[in-house]
Design an enzyme around this catalytic site. Structure first.
Site, short mmCIF file in Angstrom:
data_model
loop_
_atom_site.label_atom_id
_atom_site.label_comp_id
_atom_site.label_asym_id
_atom_site.label_seq_id
_atom_site.Cartn_x
_atom_site.Cartn_y
_atom_site.Cartn_z
N HIS A 203 -14.70 -2.49 60.42
CA HIS A 203 -14.22 -1.26 61.05
C HIS A 203 -15.24 -0.13 60.97
CE1 HIS A 203 -12.83 -0.37 56.83
NE2 HIS A 203 -13.20 0.86 57.18
N ASP B 97 -11.98 -8.07 58.91
CA ASP B 97 -12.63 -6.79 58.65
C ASP B 97 -13.96 -7.05 57.96
OD1 ASP B 97 -13.22 -4.15 58.57
OD2 ASP B 97 -11.69 -3.59 57.11
N GLY C 226 -14.75 6.59 52.74
CA GLY C 226 -16.17 6.43 52.54
C GLY C 226 -16.51 5.23 51.67
N SER D 43 -15.26 2.28 52.20
CA SER D 43 -15.18 1.08 53.05
C SER D 43 -16.49 0.33 53.08
CB SER D 43 -14.80 1.47 54.48
OG SER D 43 -13.42 1.68 54.60
N SER E 253 -12.02 -3.05 52.32
CA SER E 253 -11.46 -2.85 53.65
C SER E 253 -10.63 -1.57 53.69
CB SER E 253 -10.59 -4.05 54.04
OG SER E 253 -9.92 -3.80 55.26
#
Length: 380
Positions: free
Chosen positions: A224, A252, A332, A334, A349
């Protein structure tokens, strides 16, 4: 990475350290090297902080987890078709294997694992979960996964939406798919990307995310965070590479090629409070094992593996085959690294909550990403 980045602590999994340099030859008469410590003092301290353990309990837990990880596949083979799943029992420190027959329980115990008789096999529970995966979930349903300890599929709904008609209708359909237990969660899951803030590890457009693990030729991160072809810039706004593969929702995960003076090394950043961690492989930790996460916003936090193969229902769509943890995260983080000991586990994720009040976070398992893109993990 570029030479200039070696002096910066704000980069996630691409820092060079001297500790992984190969040692020179040793003469046959030399004394044996001292045993390698189970973990650094700072890592043990983080486990004490986040898991409520004493230092000795943390040391013992790491040893138990290493033994359980090595035993898990052997015990599963012994269980055969009666296998109902497995997990690490934090109280006993032993791997527990669910089995559907007493005969197979004896064979599993012979491997050194504990057993629990259950009603349903892992195969039948996975089939029930697959039927639930085929349903369209409303936003009030946060996730669902197989729980081997209870031998049921757990459907998690947001507490405030439990009485919602769409949620109740979904749960009713899920119960028809197989043995289901409904639990509540405080919030709906969300991804942990964030808007641009100066000095952060990497950017795609106005999105900030964290580097996951180095692979030969690049690094893996969350899907993402960017689409195929998007340019990636480093903390100093210099060009790193481009997204070569990306999938979200459904999955993801993504990978980015590294060039232009940047390079990769088998390290996860400890952010100055925990020594940078070497990556030596990607053996999958069992349910119940301790696990730690490195990310650009909240840095280093630890917790436990709560569930595997969980379907997470984000607002953008469902993501499958995720692993749920008790580790906190924020915007942030991720794409950042989930690691157990020195074994890579996955990339961050999303989740719910934060690192002030607590919460839960999911990661996409690393081995699935490597297999999907034919990548090779960079190991020490």
């Amino acid at each position: 990475m570029r030479h200039a980045t070696l002096l910066r602590t704000g980069l996630s999994a691409l820092l060079v350290v001297g500790a992984w340099t190969a040692a020179g030859p040793v003469s046959a008469s030399a004394a044996p090297a001292p045993a390698e410590p189970p973990a650094s003092a700072a890592l043990l301290s983080a486990m004490q902080r986040d898991l409520g353990l004493t230092e000795q309990q943390a040391v013992n837990r790491l040893a138990d987890e290493k033994a359980a990880t090595a035993l898990e596949k052997k015990a599963q083979r012994a269980a055969g078709s009666a296998f109902g799943g497995s997990w690490l029992d934090a109280e006993t420190g032993r791997l527990t294997v669910a089995v559907t027959t007493a005969e197979k329980a004896e064979a599993v115990r012979a491997t050194g694992a504990e057993t629990r008789l259950v009603e349903h096999s892992a195969k039948s529970l996975d089939a029930a979960k697959a039927r639930i995966d085929a349903l369209k979930a409303p936003s009030g349903v946060s996730s669902w996964h197989v729980d081997p300890a209870t031998s049921r599929v757990v459907v998690n709904v947001v507490a405030a939406d439990k009485a919602d008609n769409d949620v109740r209708a979904f749960v009713a359909k899920a119960r028809k798919a197989g043995p289901v237990t409904v639990r509540t969660t405080a919030e709906a899951p969300r991804t942990f990307a964030a808007g641009t803030v100066g000095g952060d590890p990497y950017y795609t457009g106005n999105v900030r995310c964290s580097i996951g693990f180095s692979v030969h030729g690049g690094f893996v991160t969350a899907g993402h965070c960017g689409g195929v072809g998007q340019q990636v810039r480093g903390w100093d706004n210099s060009y790193i590479g481009n997204f070569q593969g990306s999938s979200f929702p459904g999955n993801d995960y993504a990978w980015v090629n590294v060039g232009s003076g940047w390079w990769t090394v088998p390290v996860v950043l400890g952010w100055g409070t925990v020594p940078d961690q070497l990556v030596r492989g990607s053996n999958e930790a069992p349910i119940g094992a301790s696990i730690c996460r490195s990310g650009s916003t909240t840095r280093w936090h630890c917790g436990r593996v709560l569930a595997k193969n969980e379907t997470v229902n984000y607002s953008q769509g469902a993501v499958y085959q995720m692993t749920k943890t008790s580790v906190c995260a924020e915007g942030g983080d991720s794409g950042g690294s989930f690691i157990s000991g020195d074994q890579a586990q996955g990339v961050t994720s999303g989740g719910w909550g934060n690192c002030s009040s607590g919460g839960e976070t999911w990661y996409q398992p690393i081995n699935e990403i490597l297999n999907r893109y034919g990548l090779r993990l960079h190991t020490a």
